[in-house]
Design a protein around this motif. Structure first.
Motif, PDB file in Angstrom:
ATOM      1  N   LYS A 547       0.829  -1.192   0.000  1.00  0.00           N
ATOM      2  CA  LYS A 547       0.000   0.000   0.000  1.00  0.00           C
ATOM      3  C   LYS A 547       0.873   1.255   0.000  1.00  0.00           C
ATOM      4  CE  LYS A 547      -3.875   2.265   2.308  1.00  0.00           C
ATOM      5  NZ  LYS A 547      -4.830   2.229   3.464  1.00  0.00           N
ATOM      6  N   PRO A 548       0.781   2.069  -1.060  1.00  0.00           N
ATOM      7  CA  PRO A 548       1.648   3.253  -1.136  1.00  0.00           C
ATOM      8  C   PRO A 548       1.057   4.450  -0.403  1.00  0.00           C
ATOM      9  CG  PRO A 548       0.345   3.108  -3.121  1.00  0.00           C
ATOM     10  CD  PRO A 548      -0.032   1.905  -2.277  1.00  0.00           C
ATOM     11  N   GLN A 549       1.930   5.367  -0.032  1.00  0.00           N
ATOM     12  CA  GLN A 549       1.501   6.658   0.479  1.00  0.00           C
ATOM     13  C   GLN A 549       1.209   7.589  -0.696  1.00  0.00           C
ATOM     14  OE1 GLN A 549       4.193   7.973   3.992  1.00  0.00           O
ATOM     15  NE2 GLN A 549       5.522   6.855   2.607  1.00  0.00           N
ATOM     16  N   GLU A 550       0.390   8.576  -0.452  1.00  0.00           N
ATOM     17  CA  GLU A 550       0.313   9.674  -1.407  1.00  0.00           C
ATOM     18  C   GLU A 550       1.643  10.413  -1.370  1.00  0.00           C
ATOM     19  OE1 GLU A 550      -1.990  10.349  -3.601  1.00  0.00           O
ATOM     20  OE2 GLU A 550      -3.168   8.634  -2.917  1.00  0.00           O
ATOM     21  N   LEU A 551       2.036  10.970  -2.484  1.00  0.00           N
ATOM     22  CA  LEU A 551       3.331  11.638  -2.549  1.00  0.00           C
ATOM     23  C   LEU A 551       3.437  12.753  -1.513  1.00  0.00           C
ATOM     24  CD1 LEU A 551       6.040  11.796  -4.014  1.00  0.00           C
ATOM     25  CD2 LEU A 551       4.987  13.358  -5.660  1.00  0.00           C
ATOM     26  N   SER A 552       2.334  13.466  -1.287  1.00  0.00           N
ATOM     27  CA  SER A 552       2.351  14.567  -0.322  1.00  0.00           C
ATOM     28  C   SER A 552       2.575  14.091   1.102  1.00  0.00           C
ATOM     29  CB  SER A 552       1.039  15.346  -0.410  1.00  0.00           C
ATOM     30  OG  SER A 552      -0.061  14.493  -0.120  1.00  0.00           O
ATOM     31  N   GLU A 553       2.285  12.788   1.374  1.00  0.00           N
ATOM     32  CA  GLU A 553       2.452  12.235   2.712  1.00  0.00           C
ATOM     33  C   GLU A 553       3.810  11.557   2.907  1.00  0.00           C
ATOM     34  OE1 GLU A 553      -0.802   9.576   3.057  1.00  0.00           O
ATOM     35  OE2 GLU A 553      -2.327  11.147   3.181  1.00  0.00           O
ATOM     36  N   ALA A 554       4.564  11.404   1.828  1.00  0.00           N
ATOM     37  CA  ALA A 554       5.873  10.762   1.921  1.00  0.00           C
ATOM     38  C   ALA A 554       6.840  11.672   2.672  1.00  0.00           C
ATOM     39  CB  ALA A 554       6.405  10.455   0.531  1.00  0.00           C
ATOM     40  N   SER A 555       7.926  11.089   3.157  1.00  0.00           N
ATOM     41  CA  SER A 555       8.922  11.868   3.904  1.00  0.00           C
ATOM     42  C   SER A 555       9.552  12.927   3.012  1.00  0.00           C
ATOM     43  CB  SER A 555      10.013  10.943   4.446  1.00  0.00           C
ATOM     44  OG  SER A 555      10.790  10.414   3.383  1.00  0.00           O
ATOM     45  N   ALA A 556      10.110  13.947   3.635  1.00  0.00           N
ATOM     46  CA  ALA A 556      10.790  15.003   2.878  1.00  0.00           C
ATOM     47  C   ALA A 556      11.959  14.426   2.089  1.00  0.00           C
ATOM     48  CB  ALA A 556      11.266  16.106   3.826  1.00  0.00           C
ATOM     49  N   ASP A 557      12.679  13.484   2.679  1.00  0.00           N
ATOM     50  CA  ASP A 557      13.801  12.865   1.976  1.00  0.00           C
ATOM     51  C   ASP A 557      13.330  12.114   0.737  1.00  0.00           C
ATOM     52  OD1 ASP A 557      15.700  13.832   3.689  1.00  0.00           O
ATOM     53  OD2 ASP A 557      15.930  11.992   4.838  1.00  0.00           O
ATOM     54  N   PHE A 558      12.203  11.400   0.846  1.00  0.00           N
ATOM     55  CA  PHE A 558      11.657  10.687  -0.308  1.00  0.00           C
ATOM     56  C   PHE A 558      11.330  11.673  -1.422  1.00  0.00           C
ATOM     57  CE2 PHE A 558       8.456   8.902  -3.003  1.00  0.00           C
ATOM     58  CZ  PHE A 558       8.669   7.532  -3.032  1.00  0.00           C
ATOM     59  N   ARG A 559      10.636  12.745  -1.089  1.00  0.00           N
ATOM     60  CA  ARG A 559      10.227  13.719  -2.104  1.00  0.00           C
ATOM     61  C   ARG A 559      11.438  14.399  -2.726  1.00  0.00           C
ATOM     62  NH1 ARG A 559       7.505  17.601   0.744  1.00  0.00           N
ATOM     63  NH2 ARG A 559       7.660  16.550   2.759  1.00  0.00           N
ATOM     64  N   PHE A 560      12.439  14.705  -1.898  1.00  0.00           N
ATOM     65  CA  PHE A 560      13.624  15.357  -2.461  1.00  0.00           C
ATOM     66  C   PHE A 560      14.384  14.397  -3.374  1.00  0.00           C
ATOM     67  CE2 PHE A 560      17.968  16.902  -2.599  1.00  0.00           C
ATOM     68  CZ  PHE A 560      17.777  18.260  -2.835  1.00  0.00           C
ATOM     69  N   ALA A 561      14.595  13.155  -2.934  1.00  0.00           N
ATOM     70  CA  ALA A 561      15.305  12.176  -3.766  1.00  0.00           C
ATOM     71  C   ALA A 561      14.579  11.938  -5.079  1.00  0.00           C
ATOM     72  CB  ALA A 561      15.476  10.868  -3.003  1.00  0.00           C
ATOM     73  N   SER A 562      13.244  11.926  -5.038  1.00  0.00           N
ATOM     74  CA  SER A 562      12.487  11.732  -6.276  1.00  0.00           C
ATOM     75  C   SER A 562      12.662  12.914  -7.224  1.00  0.00           C
ATOM     76  CB  SER A 562      10.999  11.530  -5.957  1.00  0.00           C
ATOM     77  OG  SER A 562      10.375  12.727  -5.532  1.00  0.00           O
ATOM     78  N   ALA A 563      12.807  14.128  -6.683  1.00  0.00           N
ATOM     79  CA  ALA A 563      13.051  15.300  -7.526  1.00  0.00           C
ATOM     80  C   ALA A 563      14.422  15.217  -8.196  1.00  0.00           C
ATOM     81  CB  ALA A 563      12.944  16.578  -6.685  1.00  0.00           C
ATOM     82  N   VAL A 564      15.414  14.746  -7.446  1.00  0.00           N
ATOM     83  CA  VAL A 564      16.755  14.585  -8.026  1.00  0.00           C
ATOM     84  C   VAL A 564      16.723  13.551  -9.142  1.00  0.00           C
ATOM     85  CG1 VAL A 564      19.144  13.931  -7.537  1.00  0.00           C
ATOM     86  CG2 VAL A 564      17.853  15.245  -5.849  1.00  0.00           C
TER      87      VAL A 564
END
Length: 625
Positions: A547-564
């Motif tokens: 079961k995945p999280q919504e992107l907005s609920e993911a950790s800051a590190d997850f969101r930043f790494a995905s942007a990179v």
């Protein structure tokens, strides 16, 4: 008191580094006589190890502190120095030298024909006569780009029915990121093969819980919606190595192997390497030892193994180095390994630190020769860390190979700030291994996963059998290191062109996808590692719920790494970039910047914004053509 003393020493070692705030300076360089813009002028900040070249319009952009001097060098023109004041725009006019330049180049203490060096050396001093009749020095920037990068065939999507296992060696290198930054700061997009997505991601430190129970490494996973395709999932697998106080680190037996050949001339080469090595010297303790080996036309010992307490003696030896001659890299490596073996510390940190542009052109020159040499030498227990310098003739392909095969890490040093990051801020991770031959293997559940793709690590892929084979090399993790890998996943039930269709097989039954079980697992993650002194690997594993999280609920590190990672796909013009978008990734990185004391994440955001502008400019240029 120890912490206060260390901070004081560090501050003194970097005196001037924070004395003023650098600001962006731009301008155009012109020919004084004709008024034409000059292309390829070398613009450097004296004493800072920062250099750029003017673009096709004669334009440059560079950061410098007030009171510093900008130096402008170009073949056939008198050099010029301009003091930085409060102006952010500095246009410069260079006077051409009308007399013929001599047909020789002064290289260190020898003389070499100019024709032998064109296309391979940047920042060569050529003596000529100025209009006033006084001797003048001008500099030849790199006229031909001979940089080399190993080709990368991007990982594709796999069907877990056919390929249930994905196996790779971890990679803590971050050279691709600082090299990419160098290109962007020079107003260019990097070559596609210079972009290794895993190294962009792993340039940054992430907030992960360290291991417990005496283990050297902890494993973490996180699953969320993929930013560039909301129907897909993004799985983050992260490893965190244990932290060790500096005073508890084992004694070091170091050999600095420094390239002093002619190709290391120029402010962003040997002088920057010297500054980097002196920063490292400041971190050494009395029980550490350093020897210095150099190579140009031949290899030699500049400094015998010396205690880390004798910092002045070590730094004086570093300061005395001069560039000149050809590049006997193979002989230098052999001599460095011999010196390291002579002073081997059992249970210690025995390591060669190579500083070079990778331009080996004498002796063992081919990648195969170097690989065989290092494969033989690493059995001694001596590791090899690689620091890359230079531009125009930089051999990234060779430097990466040396580090991967030498049980070490690889960093590209493009400025003094990056030197500080590698030599001071991440001192332990750069030099002290806590787990070696680390490998990861992920098994995907075909009842939940329609297709998967590993983002990056193309040069570190292993066969599935290699995971349990302790004779196959993995990657090494240093003190406090974090390593992240991202998998893009197509869930079952999603209409997708990935991984693609093939005709039914004729000679064997078609594999049926298993029924979805009550279990919500989508994957099992395993990783193996060896203790620093061991030859037998250990195994850890964990499962990943589906079961995945919504992107907005993911950790800051997850969101930043995905942007990179998303920026990496755009830089590579990936076949799998799908709905990747500059504006969205930049906004996501801004929202996930978090605590950014060193400013690395803020710098990424600025670089991403520059990439967006450069990409748009290139598109407009292509349309006009």
């Amino acid at each position: 008191m120890k912490a206060i003393f260390f901070a004081t020493v560090l501050m003194l070692s970097l005196v001037g580094y924070r004395s003023a705030t650098p600001f962006n300076i731009s301008g155009t360089v012109y020919d004084q006589s004709s008024g034409n813009a000059l292309v390829g002028v070398q613009v450097s900040v004296e004493g800072a190890g920062t250099a750029v070249a003017t673009d096709a319009n004669g334009h440059y952009a560079i950061s410098a502190e007030k009171g510093k001097y900008l130096a402008f060098h170009f073949i056939g023109y008198e050099s010029k120095r301009v003091k930085v004041g409060k102006d952010s725009v500095i246009d410069v006019k260079l006077n051409p030298i009308t007399e013929n330049l001599e047909e020789v180049v002064i290289v260190g203490h020898g003389v070499q024909a100019k024709s032998e060096l064109v296309g391979s050396v940047a920042g060569i001093r050529i003596r000529g006569m100025s209009r006033t009749g006084y001797s003048s020095q001008v500099y030849m920037p790199q006229p031909i780009n001979t940089e080399s990068y190993k080709g990368v065939t991007e990982n594709r999507f796999f069907n877990p029915l056919d390929e249930p296992l994905s196996t790779f060696a971890i990679d803590v290198d971050a050279a691709s990121y600082s090299n990419f930054r160098r290109f962007i700061n020079n107003g260019q997009l990097p070559p596609i093969d210079a972009v290794r997505i895993e190294e962009l991601i792993n340039y940054f430190q992430y907030d992960l819980k360290g291991p417990s129970g005496g283990e050297p490494v902890a494993i973490h996973t996180e699953l969320a919606v993929a930013p560039w395709n909301p129907e897909h999932r993004l799985l983050r697998i992260s490893l965190k190595a244990k932290s060790v106080p500096t005073d508890k680190l084992p004694a070091s037996n170091l050999v600095f192997l420094i390239d002093v050949s002619g190709s290391m001339m120029g402010v962003n080469r040997l002088p920057l390497a010297q500054a980097s090595m002196k920063m490292l010297v400041d971190q050494l303790r009395a029980n550490d030892h350093v020897a210095i080996v150099t190579y140009a036309g031949s290899a030699g010992v500049v400094l015998e193994s010396t205690p880390g307490s004798q910092k002045t003696k070590i730094k004086d030896a570093i300061d005395a180095l001069h560039a000149g001659g050809s590049t006997a890299g193979g002989a230098g490596l052999q001599l460095a390994y011999r010196i390291a073996r002579q002073h081997f510390i059992k249970g210690g940190n025995n390591r060669i630190v190579l500083a070079s542009d990778g331009d080996f052109n004498v002796g063992s020159a081919s990648d195969g020769d170097m690989e065989q040499l290092i494969a033989k030498e690493r059995q001694s227990g001596v590791s090899l860390s690689v620091l890359g310098f230079g531009m125009g003739n930089f051999k990234d392909s060779k430097m990466e190979l040396l580090a991967n095969k030498g049980h070490g890490n690889y960093a590209y040093i493009d400025n003094i700030t990056e030197a500080r990051k590698a030599m001071v801020t991440e001192f332990g991770g750069t030099l002290f291994t806590v787990a070696k031959d680390v490998k990861v293997q992920v098994e995907f559940n075909p009842g939940k996963v329609q297709a998967y793709r590993l983002m990056g690590y193309e040069n570190r892929l292993l066969e599935k059998e290699d995971f349990n084979n302790d004779g196959k090399l993995g990657g090494d993790m240093g003190v406090g290191h974090t390593v992240t890998a991202l998998y893009e996943i197509v869930p079952m039930g999603v209409k997708s062109t990935y991984p693609g269709d093939v005709d039914p097989l004729k000679y064997q039954p078609v594999k049926e996808r298993p029924e979805v079980r009550i279990s919500d697992e989508i994957a099992t993650v395993k990783f193996r590692y060896k203790d620093t002194e061991g030859d037998k690997s250990r195994l850890q594993q964990m499962t990943v719920a589906g079961k995945p999280q919504e992107l907005s609920e993911a950790s800051a590190d997850f969101r930043f790494a995905s942007a990179v990672a998303e920026l990496g796909m755009l830089l590579r013009n990936s076949d799998y970039k799908q709905q990747a978008d500059y504006d969205r990734l930049i906004a996501r990185a801004k929202g996930a910047k978090g605590i950014d004391d060193e400013g690395y994440r803020a710098e990424f955001i600025r670089l991403a914004e520059s990439v967006k502008l450069l990409a748009k400019s290139n598109e407009l240029a292509a349309e006009s053509d």
